[in-house]
Design an enzyme around this catalytic site. Structure first.
Site, PDB file in Angstrom:
ATOM      1  N   ARG A 246       0.856  -1.188   0.000  1.00  0.00           N
ATOM      2  CA  ARG A 246       0.000   0.000   0.000  1.00  0.00           C
ATOM      3  C   ARG A 246       0.885   1.228   0.000  1.00  0.00           C
ATOM      4  NH1 ARG A 246      -3.642  -2.179  -1.787  1.00  0.00           N
ATOM      5  NH2 ARG A 246      -5.716  -2.578  -0.943  1.00  0.00           N
ATOM      6  N   GLU A 275      -2.811   8.209  -4.158  1.00  0.00           N
ATOM      7  CA  GLU A 275      -3.379   7.692  -5.419  1.00  0.00           C
ATOM      8  C   GLU A 275      -4.757   8.308  -5.603  1.00  0.00           C
ATOM      9  OE1 GLU A 275      -3.408   3.406  -5.773  1.00  0.00           O
ATOM     10  OE2 GLU A 275      -1.413   3.258  -4.924  1.00  0.00           O
ATOM     11  N   HIS A 293      -0.636   0.618  -9.719  1.00  0.00           N
ATOM     12  CA  HIS A 293      -1.462  -0.235  -8.843  1.00  0.00           C
ATOM     13  C   HIS A 293      -2.185  -1.342  -9.633  1.00  0.00           C
ATOM     14  CE1 HIS A 293      -3.703  -0.183  -4.749  1.00  0.00           C
ATOM     15  NE2 HIS A 293      -3.567  -1.411  -5.203  1.00  0.00           N
TER      16      HIS A 293
HETATM   17  P1  NAD Z   1      -2.248 -10.904   4.663  1.00  0.00           P
HETATM   18  O1  NAD Z   1      -3.137 -10.353   5.715  1.00  0.00           O
HETATM   19  O2  NAD Z   1      -2.441 -12.303   4.197  1.00  0.00           O
HETATM   20  O3  NAD Z   1      -0.710 -10.770   5.121  1.00  0.00           O
HETATM   21  C1  NAD Z   1      -0.192  -9.645   5.761  1.00  0.00           C
HETATM   22  C2  NAD Z   1       0.847 -10.120   6.763  1.00  0.00           C
HETATM   23  O4  NAD Z   1       1.522  -8.989   7.292  1.00  0.00           O
HETATM   24  C3  NAD Z   1       0.244 -10.883   7.959  1.00  0.00           C
HETATM   25  O5  NAD Z   1       0.876 -12.142   8.078  1.00  0.00           O
HETATM   26  C4  NAD Z   1       0.511  -9.980   9.159  1.00  0.00           C
HETATM   27  O6  NAD Z   1       0.787 -10.721  10.329  1.00  0.00           O
HETATM   28  C5  NAD Z   1       1.745  -9.216   8.693  1.00  0.00           C
HETATM   29  N1  NAD Z   1       1.938  -7.899   9.287  1.00  0.00           N
HETATM   30  C6  NAD Z   1       1.025  -6.974   9.624  1.00  0.00           C
HETATM   31  N2  NAD Z   1       1.635  -5.845  10.042  1.00  0.00           N
HETATM   32  C7  NAD Z   1       2.977  -6.078   9.968  1.00  0.00           C
HETATM   33  C8  NAD Z   1       4.123  -5.304  10.256  1.00  0.00           C
HETATM   34  N3  NAD Z   1       4.038  -4.032  10.661  1.00  0.00           N
HETATM   35  N4  NAD Z   1       5.333  -5.873  10.090  1.00  0.00           N
HETATM   36  C9  NAD Z   1       5.435  -7.147   9.661  1.00  0.00           C
HETATM   37  N5  NAD Z   1       4.388  -7.934   9.360  1.00  0.00           N
HETATM   38  C10 NAD Z   1       3.175  -7.399   9.512  1.00  0.00           C
HETATM   39  O7  NAD Z   1      -2.347  -9.881   3.441  1.00  0.00           O
HETATM   40  P2  NAD Z   1      -1.983 -10.154   1.898  1.00  0.00           P
HETATM   41  O8  NAD Z   1      -3.185 -10.656   1.188  1.00  0.00           O
HETATM   42  O9  NAD Z   1      -0.726 -10.921   1.831  1.00  0.00           O
HETATM   43  O10 NAD Z   1      -1.751  -8.640   1.399  1.00  0.00           O
HETATM   44  C11 NAD Z   1      -0.580  -7.931   1.753  1.00  0.00           C
HETATM   45  C12 NAD Z   1      -0.647  -6.495   1.243  1.00  0.00           C
HETATM   46  O11 NAD Z   1      -0.783  -6.469  -0.168  1.00  0.00           O
HETATM   47  C13 NAD Z   1      -1.810  -5.663   1.778  1.00  0.00           C
HETATM   48  O12 NAD Z   1      -1.325  -4.368   2.090  1.00  0.00           O
HETATM   49  C14 NAD Z   1      -2.747  -5.536   0.601  1.00  0.00           C
HETATM   50  O13 NAD Z   1      -3.495  -4.356   0.684  1.00  0.00           O
HETATM   51  C15 NAD Z   1      -1.748  -5.496  -0.536  1.00  0.00           C
HETATM   52  N6  NAD Z   1      -2.312  -5.836  -1.855  1.00  0.00           N
HETATM   53  C16 NAD Z   1      -1.912  -5.095  -2.929  1.00  0.00           C
HETATM   54  C17 NAD Z   1      -2.402  -5.388  -4.187  1.00  0.00           C
HETATM   55  C18 NAD Z   1      -1.975  -4.584  -5.390  1.00  0.00           C
HETATM   56  O14 NAD Z   1      -2.765  -4.449  -6.325  1.00  0.00           O
HETATM   57  N7  NAD Z   1      -0.763  -4.074  -5.435  1.00  0.00           N
HETATM   58  C19 NAD Z   1      -3.333  -6.432  -4.366  1.00  0.00           C
HETATM   59  C20 NAD Z   1      -3.690  -7.193  -3.260  1.00  0.00           C
HETATM   60  C21 NAD Z   1      -3.182  -6.881  -1.995  1.00  0.00           C
END
Ligand code: NAD
Length: 319
Positions: A246, A275, A293
């Site tokens: 993000r 964004e 994105h």
């Molecule tokens: P998820 O919830 O499966 O995994 C996130 C992980 O981060 C969890 O295991 C959590 O314990 C850990 N976490 C939380 N805060 C933390 C911190 N400060 N330090 C270390 N670890 C921490 O989520 P996901 O589905 O893997 O998504 C991850 C990210 O990707 C999210 O921010 C989501 O919004 C983003 N995303 C982006 C796109 C894109 O189009 N670029 C698409 C989908 C998701």
């Protein structure tokens, strides 16, 4: 006939699945300001959104026909989720559907960066015919990913998909997660073979200090960047970083500074502060590999999202 309004679109696979069970799927976009009136006049029971359409308290209170709000994708910042659930609505998202697509985009950026593809693609149309030899020299010092260490910060759904691909490429993996201590990563091969690796997570400092490339897969919480000047300071000189999580998870100013000073050699961003109007300084920066994105924006992910939402809706109305 139960009416589903997919206001930000839905894949054909989702439409087909719903129509085959007798649902009417409307994909004509209704402007946000007309949405409440439209849902009420058409007696819409299911509202599907991506990130553009919002479903706030006022809409939830005003639309009595609504039973389900579905979000194609992960983040539900555009929906008042607990408010809706307290009012008896079902709220669904599709958190796993796009993980593989985001993970592949990470490697698209990594491979592009270590061979200067992002820069070369900008320069070849301008100078490829007149300055070929100089460009060849400029992009001659490529690197390989195999054998390098990839640091994964946030070892959830996407982080683990990234790990699979890194292991497959012969990279070393270091992972950090605030809450997960270890995870099993299963690689499925073309011939049906499987191999499972257990990856134990480690401290953020250890990941930053020992990785050649770092990739971020944490949610955005609060205003403080997970990676700021101090954290970049811990990274190897000449390392690279990728943010597909993000906007704001990396401090953008600290990132540009570290690229300008030669501390970091590579950086890729798919997500930005502010964004859809990201900083022009980022857009113009020569050392950044940039995408708007598009982490989840593959045909396959959109198909999975549509199919998953359709399945949840069909199951709900079967009850
Ligand atoms: P998820 O919830 O499966 O995994 C996130 C992980 O981060 C969890 O295991 C959590 O314990 C850990 N976490 C939380 N805060 C933390 C911190 N400060 N330090 C270390 N670890 C921490 O989520 P996901 O589905 O893997 O998504 C991850 C990210 O990707 C999210 O921010 C989501 O919004 C983003 N995303 C982006 C796109 C894109 O189009 N670029 C698409 C989908 C998701």
């Amino acid at each position: 006939m139960i009416k589903v309004l997919a206001n930000d679109g839905i894949s054909q696979s989702g439409i087909d699945a719903l129509q085959s069970k007798g649902f009417e799927v409307i994909t004509e976009k209704v402007a946000q300001e007309n949405l409440i009136a439209h849902i009420n006049s058409e007696k819409i029971e299911v509202l599907l959104v991506r990130s553009a359409t919002t479903a706030r308290e006022e809409l939830i209170d005003s639309c009595k026909s609504l039973k389900i709000i579905g979000r194609g994708g992960v983040g539900m910042d555009n929906i008042d989720v607990s408010y809706a659930r307290n009012k008896g609505l079902e709220v669904y998202n599709t958190p796993a559907a796009s993980s593989a697509s985001v993970a592949e985009l990470v490697f698209a950026h990594l491979f592009g960066m270590v061979r200067f593809l992002y820069e070369s693609n900008r320069q070849m149309p301008l100078e490829g015919d007149s300055n070929f030899k100089e460009l060849k020299k400029a992009y001659a010092r490529g690197r390989e990913l195999a054998g390098k260490t990839l640091g994964i910060i946030g070892f959830g759904r996407i982080g683990k998909e990234v790990a699979k691909r890194a292991i497959g490429l012969g990279m070393n993996v270091l992972a950090h997660d605030k809450f997960t201590t270890e995870a099993n990563i299963t690689l499925n091969f073309f011939n049906g073979d499987k191999k499972t690796f257990t990856v134990e997570t480690t401290s953020l400092e250890n990941v930053l200090e020992n990785s050649d490339f770092v990739t971020l897969h944490v949610p955005k919480t609060g205003d403080k960047a997970v990676i700021g000047a101090e954290e970049i300071g811990l990274m190897k000189t000449g390392a690279g970083i990728v943010n597909t999580a993000r906007g704001g998870v990396i401090d953008e100013d600290a990132l540009m500074f570290s690229l300008d000073k030669g501390k970091l050699a590579y950086a890729a961003l798919d997500v930005f502060n502010n964004e859809p109007n990201p900083s022009i300084h980022l857009m113009m920066h020569n050392s950044l590999s940039l995408t708007p994105h598009i982490g989840a924006a593959t045909e396959e992910a959109q198909d999975r999202i549509g199919a998953e939402l359709a399945e949840k809706i069909i199951t709900f109305f079967k009850k």
